[in-house]
Design an enzyme around this catalytic site. Sequence first.
Site, PDB file in Angstrom:
ATOM      1  N   ASP A 139      -4.705   5.997  -4.292  1.00  0.00           N
ATOM      2  CA  ASP A 139      -4.376   7.358  -4.677  1.00  0.00           C
ATOM      3  C   ASP A 139      -4.376   7.507  -6.198  1.00  0.00           C
ATOM      4  O   ASP A 139      -4.494   6.538  -6.949  1.00  0.00           O
ATOM      5  CB  ASP A 139      -3.005   7.732  -4.107  1.00  0.00           C
ATOM      6  CG  ASP A 139      -2.875   9.223  -3.864  1.00  0.00           C
ATOM      7  OD1 ASP A 139      -3.683   9.985  -4.427  1.00  0.00           O
ATOM      8  OD2 ASP A 139      -1.969   9.627  -3.116  1.00  0.00           O
ATOM      9  N   ASP A 188       0.868  -1.166   0.000  1.00  0.00           N
ATOM     10  CA  ASP A 188       0.000   0.000   0.000  1.00  0.00           C
ATOM     11  C   ASP A 188       0.916   1.231   0.000  1.00  0.00           C
ATOM     12  O   ASP A 188       2.098   1.138   0.355  1.00  0.00           O
ATOM     13  CB  ASP A 188      -0.891  -0.023   1.245  1.00  0.00           C
ATOM     14  CG  ASP A 188      -1.808   1.175   1.315  1.00  0.00           C
ATOM     15  OD1 ASP A 188      -2.276   1.615   0.252  1.00  0.00           O
ATOM     16  OD2 ASP A 188      -2.053   1.673   2.422  1.00  0.00           O
ATOM     17  N   ASP A 213      -1.303  -0.978   5.975  1.00  0.00           N
ATOM     18  CA  ASP A 213      -1.608  -0.510   7.328  1.00  0.00           C
ATOM     19  C   ASP A 213      -2.921  -1.066   7.843  1.00  0.00           C
ATOM     20  O   ASP A 213      -3.339  -0.764   8.947  1.00  0.00           O
ATOM     21  CB  ASP A 213      -1.612   1.015   7.389  1.00  0.00           C
ATOM     22  CG  ASP A 213      -2.605   1.631   6.405  1.00  0.00           C
ATOM     23  OD1 ASP A 213      -3.357   0.879   5.769  1.00  0.00           O
ATOM     24  OD2 ASP A 213      -2.616   2.871   6.270  1.00  0.00           O
ATOM     25  N   GLY A 214      -3.595  -1.866   7.051  1.00  0.00           N
ATOM     26  CA  GLY A 214      -4.754  -2.593   7.552  1.00  0.00           C
ATOM     27  C   GLY A 214      -6.088  -1.949   7.270  1.00  0.00           C
ATOM     28  O   GLY A 214      -7.090  -2.632   7.202  1.00  0.00           O
ATOM     29  N   ARG A 219      -0.147  14.738  -3.561  1.00  0.00           N
ATOM     30  CA  ARG A 219      -1.486  14.154  -3.438  1.00  0.00           C
ATOM     31  C   ARG A 219      -2.492  15.292  -3.581  1.00  0.00           C
ATOM     32  O   ARG A 219      -2.422  16.288  -2.845  1.00  0.00           O
ATOM     33  CB  ARG A 219      -1.665  13.461  -2.095  1.00  0.00           C
ATOM     34  CG  ARG A 219      -3.007  12.754  -1.982  1.00  0.00           C
ATOM     35  CD  ARG A 219      -3.074  11.875  -0.764  1.00  0.00           C
ATOM     36  NE  ARG A 219      -4.320  11.134  -0.727  1.00  0.00           N
ATOM     37  CZ  ARG A 219      -4.646  10.286   0.236  1.00  0.00           C
ATOM     38  NH1 ARG A 219      -3.803  10.078   1.233  1.00  0.00           N
ATOM     39  NH2 ARG A 219      -5.782   9.643   0.212  1.00  0.00           N
ATOM     40  N   ASN A 248      -7.700  -0.290   4.632  1.00  0.00           N
ATOM     41  CA  ASN A 248      -8.431  -0.689   3.428  1.00  0.00           C
ATOM     42  C   ASN A 248      -7.776  -1.883   2.748  1.00  0.00           C
ATOM     43  O   ASN A 248      -8.086  -2.176   1.595  1.00  0.00           O
ATOM     44  CB  ASN A 248      -8.498   0.484   2.440  1.00  0.00           C
ATOM     45  CG  ASN A 248      -9.273   1.646   2.995  1.00  0.00           C
ATOM     46  OD1 ASN A 248     -10.350   1.464   3.553  1.00  0.00           O
ATOM     47  ND2 ASN A 248      -8.725   2.843   2.872  1.00  0.00           N
ATOM     48  N   PHE A 282     -15.921   8.930   4.642  1.00  0.00           N
ATOM     49  CA  PHE A 282     -15.150   8.513   3.469  1.00  0.00           C
ATOM     50  C   PHE A 282     -15.369   7.030   3.194  1.00  0.00           C
ATOM     51  O   PHE A 282     -15.391   6.203   4.102  1.00  0.00           O
ATOM     52  CB  PHE A 282     -13.666   8.773   3.688  1.00  0.00           C
ATOM     53  CG  PHE A 282     -12.808   8.268   2.558  1.00  0.00           C
ATOM     54  CD1 PHE A 282     -12.703   9.002   1.383  1.00  0.00           C
ATOM     55  CD2 PHE A 282     -12.140   7.070   2.665  1.00  0.00           C
ATOM     56  CE1 PHE A 282     -11.921   8.539   0.335  1.00  0.00           C
ATOM     57  CE2 PHE A 282     -11.355   6.599   1.628  1.00  0.00           C
ATOM     58  CZ  PHE A 282     -11.245   7.338   0.450  1.00  0.00           C
TER      59      PHE A 282
END
Length: 1296
Positions: A868, A527, A987-988, A802, A990, A746
Amino acid sequence: MSVGDSVLGDEDDNEPVDDDASDVDDVAAMSYDRLGEDPGGLSQHQAVLQPGTEEELTLHGYRSSPCQTFFFHLVSVLTLGSLYLVTYWRPEWRLAWTTRKCALVEAESLILVDRDGKTHVETVHVEDVGSGFPKQYVVTCHRARVKSGATLNGASDSTHLTDAPQRVMRYFIYQHVKYVWVPEKLTFLRLGGFDQNTLISSLLNDFRGFTVEEEMQRQQLYGFNVISVEVRSYSSLLLTEVLNPFYVFQVCSILLWSFDNYYLYASCIFFISLLSVAISLYETRKQSQSLHDMVEASNVSSVSVLRITSEKTSEEVTVDSKELVPGDVVVVPPEGCTMPCDAVLISGTAIVNESMLTGESVPVTKTPITVSEETEVYSAEQHKRHTLFCGTSVIQTRYYGSAQVLAVVVRTGFNTAKGELVRSILYPRPLDFKFYKDAMKFILFLFFIASIGMSYSIYIYIVHEEGFVKTLVRTLDIVTIVVPPALPAAMTVGTYYAQSRLKKKAIFCISPPRINVSGKIKLVCFDKTGTLTEDGLEVWGVLEAKGVHLGSPVMDVSTIEYSSQLMAAMATCHSLTYLHGSLTGDPLDVKMFEATKWELEEPDEEDTHRFDSLIPTIVRPPPSSLPQPPPVCKLPAPFPISLVPFSLPSGVDTSSSAPALSASPHSWVSICDSTVEGDGNLGQGSISNKTLEEAAPGSTNYDQVTPTIVKPSHQETYVDPPRHSNMMETPLQVPYEIGIVRQFPFSSSTQRMSVIVRVLGQQQMDLYVKGAPEVIMNLCVSESLPDDFGTILNKYTLQGFRVIALAHRRLQTKLSWHAAQRIPRTQVEKDLVFVGLLVLQNMLKPETTPVIRQLAKANIRTVMVTGDNILTAISVARDCDMVGTSDRILVAKASPPTEDQPASLIFEAAHALDPASNEKNVCVSIDPKYHLAISGKAWSVIYQHFPDLVPRIVARGTVFARMSPDQKAHLVEELQAINYIVAMCGDGANDCGALKAAHVGISLSEAEASVAAPFTSHTSNISCVPQVVCEGRCALTTNFSVFKYMALYSIIQFVSVLILYSAYTNLSDAQFLYIDLFIVTVIAIFMGYTEPSKELVPQKPLGNLLGAANMFSILSQIFLVILFQVIAYFFLLQQLWFEPNQPSKDQGPESLVCWEATIIFYVSSFQYLILCITYSPGKPFRKPLITNVWLTVALLVLGTANLLMVLSPWSWLMDFMGLYYDTNKHMMFRITLLLMVTIHMVISYSIELLINSGSLKKCFQCVTCKQGPKNKYKLVLRDMEADSTWPPMSTPLYGL
């Protein structure tokens, strides 16, 4: 309606049972019985549940057979209980021998076969149920049949006509999950809650609580809401351990050795086995207790629910949490709690810590579920932003001051998210790893060797005219030698030590077999945000929409006009909250809000004057951006004034450390009479004619609002009220603050979030949306999009920034506060007006680039999978060296089919997307080092319309952007389909689906055990990945080495014994003990202590135990063992002073103290040490042998002991060991034996070096004429290189 459907929709609890209808059914069944027909029959003997899923089960029905049962017990008694023992190990055999096949409708027991081919036996339970029980699970039968255990449609005519029908439920429980018989479908189905096939509208409208009677009926169906891990008693564990095949084999071996007069050896092995049992019991009990304590720590004793009273009204009652059932309505307390079940929010909001589930340490905001369309079905995965999961911590809740925050229970017990985590630990899925299968095949090979040895042993003893008993004992002894019972345990030595070392590095593993798999990793998916890059983002600047163009970048966001829609969007479009005085939420939201320098204020729960109001969040701008209040405020005579308090919540810190709070503890706004409170000075006070407490038109008193506020100052600032500025000579002014009325959190699938807000004094509400620019662009009216939108977007994303787009919409005046809480987001997230771009800088973590380079050096491919923007992802891929400086990147452009043309696919060079580039998109020569970049949208089109190209895409794809969680998991599966051993690191948040789908999932989390992945690292960067790979390679190498050593140990002893059988002798009691206990056991334990090499190399450890290299190693070492023992034996025979051992007379005991036994013992003792050195490889996967201090010391001590016995025998030691010796005689003979041993060591070690060098592998490939690679991904890469038309860059491909 399936098992998970709403029970309320399928039944009427007060409906009486139609006995006549039941009798008709029974008569129909009776007619089949009289004709000898079975409506189910053996055609219904088998069923497959949940096909295609991980929970797939194949059921086979059986019912008792008294005749078969009698014969089974008879044979068991005649075989002295052996049959009982065998069927204890294989319960499905017992069921097959004591029962007969039948249809599932009449089955009393079931044989279950899971997806991995493992079999299980479960009993079908039958329980009486009442009239209010959910009817889709009710089986109507006759009491006589239930009591007797007979079939459900096999009673006599008289029984059918005279017995009253009985309502029962049939079910079985497998791995803590309940499967219930559904008569309508003639099969068992997994009992779910309301997490499947339940309409959202039903959850919102049909659930108001159960009566006590309804709750009891459902509790009988669903059972208690309990997640518990049984901690078995020591006696129970002892029985299970003793009946383990390993210990049964040990007991038989001890009896055999005792019968053969090996009392010392048998006694030592007996006590060692007792110690092993005791340690095993302690460790098993300790692990069970630890897991039990972990589970119990998050359990809740009581919970508040709504219950329907006899007057048909709802009341809040406190019940034991274990009494919760799906459909209950839980009251979530304002101060928070630990969730005892999975429940969907239907009113209010909650802030939840879900680190136990996702590994995400940042609290998330849960909002009430809403209906987007009438037929929308609830899904715990899709609607996780509205679901409170069991075991997670609710930090706080917010809703109407006096109103309850309610949630409908959808899953309980082991069906919950927490239950699934516990089940995954209790019942880990077996890995389809070739090493384990090959090990079992090798054990069968050893049995084959044992059979040869047994045949030879029988022949020898017949030739020697030995008695039957002795021949039988010595023949069976061959089995105990050739097949060491500790061999399976030896396969896990390396894994155990690797797991311990990983734990010291704060990397926790809940599935130890995955450690071996990590040693074969060929590809790692990462990720981006929070994994490769820092969690925190820095706001670089903003670009505000100004007509047909975007404005210049503004670096200091706080300088933007306070009334700007862009500023309002940044200040409100987030899900931030204050926890323990700190602003908490998504790191992006925190940085965005802090850049505005506005402040956020939330009301205190103890603020009683707001107690009956809805509590949104409110924002205010800083004072520097607003005009100061006028010195005097003149009111027109007709304007009524009343006093409305507008004060800070009690107990709130007004210091500068709490930026969200006003510095003035009392700011009273007056509207109604001419009375003013505050400092008593109207000119210096603050007056408002409209506050957020006043509802918009159409609202009721219940809809009134006292908001938590975001505002631009540490003191009150004032602006003209929107509707009354023309009524006064000096404008009446009100505090400028915006209340956040509703949040749409979100979502990874929609790639956006939005909020409904209201500015103080305005009637209308506004909607602000932020999200992926491509998504927001499609939601905006085209007239609001600047002409240079795409150009500017590409410019910043290509530089690695971003970019977040923000938009606004003015909502209808008639929208009330209450309606705003219910309106679906799809109705408001449309026809937006674009307001600007937020540009954030996401820095790489310092560990990222070195780790990517380290993996590349080790020939481990790296792939980025992110949500992203694709150009941002490409830039990050270049920055971290995932894509080389000179490597080309081609971006896939896939278009779905339209009415005019089919789906199309073409690739563009990434630099061609840069508007600043003058290069045209033309067909260019593609260097072999090129990478593909694919967006989630393109992935969907390719998978659906170009399925044959998917292997090519994943084989060359390096950047996968705008990927949803489901697409991430799908990508991992496609990589596995072309034979990649895939690791996923995220990081878990998503990435849970991809982490579970990968062979090796590594979650960067603070949780010690997470459902997200088998590995959890407390280190918040990817440095854990090479550590896991290094430990995996070391563990795999160690396991292979220990396994081969244990196998060769048995072969050495096997050869020694057969040679000595020929010489009418055998090894003595003490010699067996020295070899097994002091040499083999010590070495097998210490071999696993060697640590992994810190350097990753391109070559990978062998994973095929029966591969050519390993088999050559094993067979060559077996040959050397046999060769040098035979040479030593024949060298002894050639000595002139040697006198052969003679057979015992009168069937007496053998003479064990002789030259033959002594020489074979000398040579074999050194051979055990030689093989330890040979099978203890150092580089490239492990540190050198010398670094393993314990093993090195053991080898030196044992080697010294062997040398002493050969060169300088001590009489007391030789007598104890049963060795033949002549002091200071035959020294040259002894030195020659040592020379043989030295030659053996040199040859043995050289062969292993040759095998490890890879030269032998090349020779095998030449001999076998290997034509090409076997791995699918290598074949795909070869095909692409041979295809001159790939990738298409000038002419698009058209799909299906």
